[in-house]
Design a protein around this motif. Structure first.
Motif, PDB file in Angstrom:
ATOM      1  N   MET A 229      54.525  10.699  12.550  1.00 16.89           N
ATOM      2  CA  MET A 229      54.827  10.265  11.178  1.00 16.89           C
ATOM      3  C   MET A 229      54.287   8.850  10.940  1.00 16.89           C
ATOM      4  O   MET A 229      53.679   8.578   9.902  1.00 16.89           O
ATOM      5  N   VAL A 230      54.499   7.959  11.908  1.00 25.81           N
ATOM      6  CA  VAL A 230      53.996   6.589  11.767  1.00 25.81           C
ATOM      7  C   VAL A 230      52.467   6.592  11.722  1.00 25.81           C
ATOM      8  O   VAL A 230      51.843   5.894  10.922  1.00 25.81           O
ATOM      9  N   GLU A 231      51.870   7.387  12.588  1.00 26.80           N
ATOM     10  CA  GLU A 231      50.413   7.486  12.634  1.00 26.80           C
ATOM     11  C   GLU A 231      49.864   8.029  11.306  1.00 26.80           C
ATOM     12  O   GLU A 231      48.859   7.547  10.799  1.00 26.80           O
ATOM     13  N   VAL A 232      50.540   9.020  10.761  1.00 33.26           N
ATOM     14  CA  VAL A 232      50.129   9.598   9.471  1.00 33.26           C
ATOM     15  C   VAL A 232      50.219   8.523   8.389  1.00 33.26           C
ATOM     16  O   VAL A 232      49.332   8.384   7.547  1.00 33.26           O
ATOM     17  N   TRP A 233      51.293   7.766   8.446  1.00 30.39           N
ATOM     18  CA  TRP A 233      51.487   6.681   7.469  1.00 30.39           C
ATOM     19  C   TRP A 233      50.315   5.703   7.532  1.00 30.39           C
ATOM     20  O   TRP A 233      49.794   5.274   6.515  1.00 30.39           O
ATOM     21  N   HIS A 234      49.897   5.374   8.764  1.00 29.77           N
ATOM     22  CA  HIS A 234      48.818   4.397   8.929  1.00 29.77           C
ATOM     23  C   HIS A 234      47.468   4.926   8.477  1.00 29.77           C
ATOM     24  O   HIS A 234      46.699   4.218   7.827  1.00 29.77           O
TER      25      HIS A 234
END
Lengths: 272, 309
Positions: B178-183
């Motif tokens: 999720m964090v990676e997708v956000w970035h």
């Protein structure tokens, strides 16, 4: 009616797309402006009331933040300037000399995990006594800045028409003069783009400083990470520090949005 | 710089054979590249070769080095922790490629249209990509806090029970994704947006006359035309997801236990926690081979997709 529903759906999707970014950044700001009591309250307090700058004062007062900021400026500044000095002529040489194999090497360098450079460089710096110095970090950050700058400059120089340089050479200019006075000024936008992207990726880099940075030579990202482990975790100052670390990069993004977008689509992309 | 130049330059650099065919290396341009060649030889090529050399050594910092041939690789093949880290990497990478590609393409379709405040909203949308990963990861860590975190509070508002986020081996990798997708969704968006900008008008006009609806036009006109750009985004996302380090390291350090220990985290721990330099170098070599092979595969797929488009 149908058109109205469609329009509503469209704006809803815009809202959904933008809100994760807004949520995280606003929460970051909110945490940084609240006192410790409000930060650990549940249900969470969203709007700081009253907002306090105490966290920011604490960051500078307690954590040597100024020193790490200066380290970051030195490391990123040094690596970007050296990267431009070496990378811009290289981009020209590759574009004009059609050195495609060298270009592929640059691309592979961009694909390789940053960690894989670290083991040999770490040993090398240990032998030479450079571990924990700013110099070691600047040298290592060249791994980030040079490939980006060279890659972007290749694209820009390929778009500078060869005819102008040919004309200047007929007028007696040397290859160096053709580069310096004809091609270089025309590729100035590329230098700006390459410099900005190299700045962003070098500034954001974390792992190099974790491994090679000493207590006094750490750059901001690893310094903020370390403050997490060495102290009692207090969210306010940590959020304030995090915001300060990323603020320069976000400001550059807002100011130079157009150039960054152009550069990224030209293949600058990100480092590892 | 036109937005199409990324695929163009990648395509030029992609197939070594094809590029070499048109090679016309003019000696008088050598000198321009010489300083860069020297620096790259020192900080990039030397580390590669040295790593290759060390991967054949049993070398611990503080101890001596001993030549073991392929011994490190044999040991890795039996190292349960290493094998599990490969699994985590595959799981993480697949999710961290597919989701940003889907969301990023959708976002590009949205930002391709004209609407009020588009420039401002696009800037906001792009900001996560530029934000310092460590700084953002710290904020995420606070948001994931099981008792005091804002995310569980927001979930409770919509009637969903609290999640353990990164504190549960079952949810830790999806949460990190999720964090990676956000970035990185914004990067996909920018690349696809570049592709959309170059689309011709005519196919849409004739499709409209034929009574095609929005979905048909997307499926049969837009998607095939921007597919080469999406392929570029897939290549870049795959490489970057394989290399993901900062967020995982800051948020979980590979935990709980080793539940989110990816190849890169495993590598870091071997090298700089346990100082097993030879062993870690062998991991780097494997890593390198995986990345190169996947990139070649994807670039090959891209070449093919160009023919189909």
């Amino acid at each position: 009616m149908n058109r109205f529903v469609k329009k509503l759906g469209f704006y809803a999707s815009v809202f959904v797309l933008v809100s994760p970014a807004v949520l995280v950044f606003l929460w970051m700001i909110s945490l940084s402006l609240k006192n410790e009591l409000d930060n650990t309250a549940f249900p969470p307090v969203f709007i700081p009331n009253p907002p306090t700058l105490k966290n920011y004062v604490d960051v500078f007062a307690q954590n040597n933040f100024g020193l790490y900021l200066w380290n970051s400026i030195l490391v990123t500044g040094g690596a970007v300037l050296l990267g431009l000095l070496v990378g811009v002529p290289a981009g020209y040489g590759i574009a004009r000399g059609k050195a495609h194999k060298f270009a592929i090497l640059i691309l592979v360098a961009r694909m390789t995990p940053a960690l894989s450079y670290l083991i040999p460089l770490f040993l090398l710096f240990q032998i030479t006594g450079l571990v924990g110095t700013i110099t070691a970090l600047v040298i290592t950050h060249l791994v980030i800045t040079i490939p980006i700058i060279v890659w972007i400059m290749i694209g820009y120089f390929e778009n500078v028409p060869m005819e102008l340089e040919d004309a200047s050479r007929i007028d007696g200019a040397t290859t160096w003069q053709a580069f310096r006075y004809v091609a270089l000024p025309l590729a100035k936008p590329g230098i700006v783009v390459g410099g900005i992207l190299a700045f962003i990726f070098s500034w954001n880099n974390f792992i190099f400083s974790v491994v090679l940075g000493g207590k006094a030579s750490r750059t901001l990202p690893s310094a903020v990470y370390n403050s997490l482990t060495f102290e009692q975790i207090s969210w306010g100052p940590l959020a304030a520090a995090a915001l300060l670390v990323t603020l320069p990069v976000l400001l550059v993004t807002v100011i130079a949005q157009r150039q960054i977008v152009a550069g990224l689509s030209a293949g600058g992309l990100k480092d590892g | 710089m036109t937005s199409t130049s990324l695929p163009a330059s990648l395509a030029n650099a992609a197939p070594p054979g094809a590029a070499a065919a048109s090679q016309d290396f003019t000696p008088r341009y050598w000198l321009f590249s010489l300083p860069a060649v020297l620096v790259i030889a020192a900080v990039i090529v030397f580390p590669w070769l040295f790593t290759l050399y060390m991967s054949g050594q049993d070398w611990k910092i503080g101890g001596g080095a001993e030549f073991v041939g392929l011994g490190n690789f044999a040991a890795l093949a039996k190292d349960q922790r290493f094998i599990e880290s490969m699994g985590h990497t595959a799981y993480f990478t697949i999710l961290a490629v597919v989701l940003p590609i889907v969301f990023g393409t959708a976002a590009a379709l949205v930002f391709h249209r004209e609407f009020p405040f588009r420039g401002l909203l696009r800037t906001i949308f792009v900001m996560p990509m530029m934000a310092t990963p460590v700084a953002v990861a710290l904020v995420w860590t606070m948001m994931f806090h099981p008792q005091l975190g804002v995310l569980n509070y927001l979930l409770s508002l919509v009637g969903i029970g609290p999640s353990a986020w990164v504190y549960d081996p079952n949810t830790v990798i999806p949460t990190l994704v999720m964090v990676e997708v956000w970035h990185w969704t914004p990067l996909v968006m920018l690349i696809v947006l570049g592709g959309l900008a170059g689309l011709p008008r005519e196919p849409y006009e004739s499709a409209l006359i034929d009574g095609a609806n929005d979905w048909h036009m997307f499926r049969h006109i837009t998607l095939p035309l921007v597919w080469p750009f999406i392929m570029v985004a897939i290549v870049i996302r795959t490489i970057d997801a394989l290399k993901a380090f900062d967020t995982i390291f800051v948020i979980t350090q590979g935990g709980p236990g080793t539940a989110s220990e990816t190849l890169n985290i495993f590598l870091y721990l071997q090298a700089f926690q346990f100082y097993k330099i030879g062993y870690a170098s062998a991991v780097v070599v494997i890593f390198f081979v995986i990345i190169i092979m996947l990139s070649l595969l994807l670039l090959y797929a891209r070449q093919k997709s160009k023919w189909n488009a």
